[in-house]
Design a protein around this motif. Structure first.
Motif, short mmCIF file in Angstrom:
data_model
loop_
_atom_site.label_atom_id
_atom_site.label_comp_id
_atom_site.label_asym_id
_atom_site.label_seq_id
_atom_site.Cartn_x
_atom_site.Cartn_y
_atom_site.Cartn_z
N HIS A 1 12.91 17.29 1.82
CA HIS A 1 13.86 18.35 2.15
C HIS A 1 14.33 19.05 0.88
O HIS A 1 14.53 20.26 0.87
CB HIS A 1 15.08 17.77 2.87
CG HIS A 1 14.78 17.28 4.24
ND1 HIS A 1 14.09 18.03 5.15
CD2 HIS A 1 15.04 16.10 4.85
CE1 HIS A 1 13.96 17.35 6.26
NE2 HIS A 1 14.52 16.17 6.11
N ARG B 1 20.00 23.07 10.11
CA ARG B 1 19.96 22.72 8.69
C ARG B 1 21.26 23.13 8.01
O ARG B 1 21.82 22.38 7.22
CB ARG B 1 18.79 23.43 8.01
CG ARG B 1 17.43 23.02 8.56
CD ARG B 1 16.32 23.82 7.93
NE ARG B 1 16.54 25.25 8.14
CZ ARG B 1 15.84 26.22 7.54
NH1 ARG B 1 14.89 25.90 6.68
NH2 ARG B 1 16.08 27.48 7.78
N PHE C 1 19.84 16.72 6.91
CA PHE C 1 20.40 17.66 5.94
C PHE C 1 21.83 17.31 5.56
O PHE C 1 22.25 17.58 4.44
CB PHE C 1 20.29 19.09 6.47
CG PHE C 1 18.94 19.67 6.24
CD1 PHE C 1 18.66 20.33 5.06
CD2 PHE C 1 17.93 19.48 7.16
CE1 PHE C 1 17.39 20.83 4.83
CE2 PHE C 1 16.66 19.98 6.93
CZ PHE C 1 16.39 20.65 5.76
#
Lengths: 124, 238
Positions: free
Chosen positions: B91, B183, B211
């Motif tokens: 990520h 997100r 996230f």
């Protein structure tokens, strides 16, 4: 045994962090430096850290328990804080509202509006 | 009776046992009363423990010296957070550019807003030092506030209030700004609401959760590295 071996690794990184903090005089806690060292080590090695995982997972799961003595303390210092309670609460609540706004506004601009509405609609 | 308790509390394991018992009892009670989503189970357990100490007439200083043995594990547990951080690397690679710009600003603002407001309202320096790491996950925040000379107890109270407030503010602001990207919502929850916000994000969805833990870890690291330096800056100049 695996968890104990992993525990030794974690303490090793913590103590390495302690040494670095002492040597450099950085005003950062040894735990944070140890965490960064562990992350760097995991990135470099890519795999084969079952021992560390066996120890890290239960430790992370019990974080709530570990910070409890600190949380309880708040009930015993409320008297001392009497004069400042309003200032503290306003600072926390208003400060959080403002920083949440800043984060969302800034991230929306940076991550880009094109797919802002594309994901996860209707989870409220 | 009180002599007996005093004798027992001389053994640190008594404080450890009290903490463990309150932790599990709090968890049970939390389920039994169907506590609202904004109320962390930890708050229930802490209230139970505080009530027990008060009923038994145990001095908080005695309790704390015993429970210190439990908090000794916070060091290795903080190091252990490097494992989930490593798992977030994909990520981080995906969003490193916006994160690099956004995180220092938001992490700084999270501290600055609270400290600024408290300062304007006339809070003491010790209070300011306790509130500064309010958006950082507890194990890291304890290290920071000790470095700054704040009170750990006040910090923990601040963390609870902040976590709960962040959950409410994010859902309010996301609706107001018309943001539905998991997100972004996850990041906002993790950056501002530390572990409590992250738990809430996992309820929204796995993407939001991932996230949020990313935002939480990076905010923690950044604040731990920069806040103590920024704190001593005025002293160095003046």
């Amino acid at each position: 045994m695996s968890a104990l071996r992993g525990f030794l690794w974690l303490i090793g990184f913590l103590l390495a962090g302690e040494v670095l903090v002492t040597l450099t005089g950085l005003p950062v806690s040894a735990g944070v430096i140890g965490m960064l060292l562990l992350t760097a080590w995991l990135v470099l090695h890519g795999g084969g850290f079952d021992d560390i995982a066996a120890s890290a997972r239960p430790l992370i799961a019990m974080l709530g328990l570990l910070i409890m003595p600190g949380v309880v303390g708040i009930f015993f210092i409320l008297d001392e804080l009497a004069g400042q309670l309003t200032a503290i609460l306003v600072a926390l609540l208003l400060g959080t509202l403002l920083s949440v706004f800043t984060t969302l506004w800034l991230m929306r601009r940076l991550v880009g509006g094109h797919d802002t509405n594309a994901r996860g609609i209707g989870h409220e | 009776m009180s002599e007996m308790i005093e004798q027992l509390m001389a053994n640190p394991l008594a404080a450890v046992a009290l903490t463990l018992a309150a932790y599990f009892a709090g968890d049970r009670l939390f389920r039994a009363i169907h506590a609202p989503a904004w109320c962390p189970p930890l708050l229930v357990a802490a209230l139970l423990l505080a009530a027990t100490l008060w009923l038994l007439g145990i001095d908080f200083a005695d309790y704390r010296s015993g429970a210190g043995w439990l908090m000794l594990l916070l060091g290795p547990a903080t190091v252990a957070l490097g494992l989930p951080l490593h798992q977030q690397m994909s990520h981080i690679r995906e969003l490193w550019r916006p994160l690099l710009v956004c995180l220092p600003i938001t992490a700084g603002m999270a501290a600055l807003y609270a400290v600024g407001i408290a300062w304007l309202l006339g809070a003491s320096p010790e209070t300011l030092a306790s509130l500064a790491p309010k958006s950082v996950t507890a194990p890291i925040a304890i290290g920071i506030t000790e470095r700054l000379g704040g009170s750990v107890a006040l910090l923990m109270g601040g963390l609870l209030v902040t976590g709960v407030a962040a959950i409410g503010c994010v859902s309010l602001m996301a609706r107001w700004l018309d943001i539905h990207d998991e997100r972004l919502i996850g990041l906002a929850l993790g950056i501002n609401g530390h572990a409590l916000g992250t738990v809430r994000a996992f309820e929204i969805g796995p993407t939001a959760g991932a996230f949020a833990s990313l935002g939480m870890s990076l905010t923690g690291i950044l604040t731990a590295l920069l806040l103590p330096l920024a704190w001593h800056l005025p002293g160095l100049i003046g």
